[in-house]
Scaffold this motif. Structure first.
Motif, short mmCIF file in Angstrom:
data_model
loop_
_atom_site.label_atom_id
_atom_site.label_comp_id
_atom_site.label_asym_id
_atom_site.label_seq_id
_atom_site.Cartn_x
_atom_site.Cartn_y
_atom_site.Cartn_z
N ARG A 41 62.66 -87.42 69.43
CA ARG A 41 62.33 -86.00 69.51
C ARG A 41 61.22 -85.73 70.51
O ARG A 41 60.23 -86.44 70.57
N LEU A 42 61.39 -84.66 71.30
CA LEU A 42 60.34 -84.18 72.19
C LEU A 42 59.66 -83.00 71.51
O LEU A 42 60.30 -82.01 71.17
N VAL A 43 58.34 -83.11 71.28
CA VAL A 43 57.56 -82.03 70.68
C VAL A 43 56.51 -81.60 71.70
O VAL A 43 55.78 -82.43 72.23
N ILE A 44 56.45 -80.30 71.96
CA ILE A 44 55.55 -79.76 72.98
C ILE A 44 54.70 -78.65 72.37
O ILE A 44 55.24 -77.71 71.77
N ALA A 45 53.39 -78.74 72.52
CA ALA A 45 52.50 -77.61 72.24
C ALA A 45 52.13 -77.03 73.60
O ALA A 45 51.74 -77.76 74.51
N HIS A 46 52.26 -75.72 73.74
CA HIS A 46 52.11 -75.13 75.07
C HIS A 46 51.63 -73.70 75.01
O HIS A 46 51.59 -73.08 73.93
N ASP A 47 51.30 -73.16 76.19
CA ASP A 47 50.90 -71.75 76.26
C ASP A 47 52.10 -70.90 76.67
O ASP A 47 53.23 -71.41 76.78
N ALA A 48 51.85 -69.64 76.93
CA ALA A 48 52.95 -68.71 77.21
C ALA A 48 53.57 -68.91 78.59
O ALA A 48 54.62 -68.32 78.89
#
Length: 269
Positions: A41-48
């Motif tokens: 799984r690829l999990v990304i925390a990111h901005d707009a």
């Protein structure tokens, strides 16, 4: 002086709010299918400013690698250097200002669940992607949900998407009775993981039916794309593992949306 105090108070409040977002959450994913396996799984925390995928838009090269072969970074496939999420997002677990990401776990089988701790690094949104095997270019996706910051448990259901980067021929790459028009390469993709079955007899097919985007004539298929990213229309399959229009068993590999459940747990501070 009063204005200065108010401004200082506002800055302190914003700083406190930012710190509140910087939490390590528990991300659990559950495979809801009967016979599909999820790739890492690829999990990304990111901005707009970042968008891993968008229904109705063409898939990026990085998304194509993930959806067709389960590739996220060079640790999985050195040949994909410069064309995967590692190149697109930057070093793993490093806050580059726009995002932080991680590749979690090995494969996840049907009806199984796995949990992972994930540092959101102050980012407001979270996305998750994983390929479904066996398929041509199908992925389950969670698209830019707002990361919860209050303690509690939050549940989301994931649909399967078609990346649109490969036709859904459902043919195993080991089959030699169907080849790509113009190249003579065995079809079912280019050594891609997943599409199961062994074929022996020629495919008696002119135009594919529902769920099969391929056109096969005289044992040759016109491989190509299948439009922008869209909700997957499902596996067609058949009941023959030695020929026919598909090498997927319709009695076990057929699936409907949703295909996964994601549970995010925010610990009490």
């Amino acid at each position: 002086m009063k204005l200065t105090k108010l401004a200082s108070a506002a800055i302190l409040a914003m700083a406190a709010s930012g710190s509140a977002n910087a939490v390590v959450v528990d991300v659990q994913i559950t495979n809801l299918t009967h016979a599909q396996t999820f790739t890492p799984r690829l999990v990304i925390a990111h901005d707009a400013t970042y968008d891993a995928f968008e229904a109705g838009q063409d898939a990026s090269t990085a998304l194509a690698w993930l959806a067709e072969a389960g590739v996220i970074d060079d640790a999985q496939n050195a040949d994909s250097s410069g064309q995967n999420f590692e190149a697109e997002l930057g070093p793993v677990d490093t806050d580059n200002g726009a995002n932080t990401w991680h590749r979690f776990g090995g494969t996840l089988g049907p009806s199984a669940s796995l949990s992972y701790p994930f540092d959101t690094m102050d980012k407001p949104y979270l996305s998750l992607l994983t390929m479904l095997v066996p398929t041509n270019d199908t992925f389950a996706g969670l698209d830019s949900i707002e990361i919860p910051t209050e303690a509690g448990t939050y549940t989301y259901t994931l649909h399967a998407y078609d990346a649109g980067t490969e036709l859904n021929d459902e043919i195993n790459s080991t089959r030699t009775d169907v080849v790509e028009a113009g190249t003579g390469n065995a079809l079912g993709g280019y050594g891609l993981p997943g599409v199961a079955g062994v074929g022996a007899s020629p495919v008696p097919l002119g135009v594919g039916g529902t769920g099969v985007g391929a056109v096969i004539e005289n044992g040759e298929i016109e491989d190509g794309t299948d439009g922008p990213v869209h909700i997957h229309r499902g596996i067609l399959g058949d009941t023959s593992l030695t020929g026919g229009a598909s090498d997927l068993d319709s009695t076990s590999h057929r699936w409907l949306n949703p295909v996964a459940r994601v549970t995010i747990t925010v610990p009490a501070s």
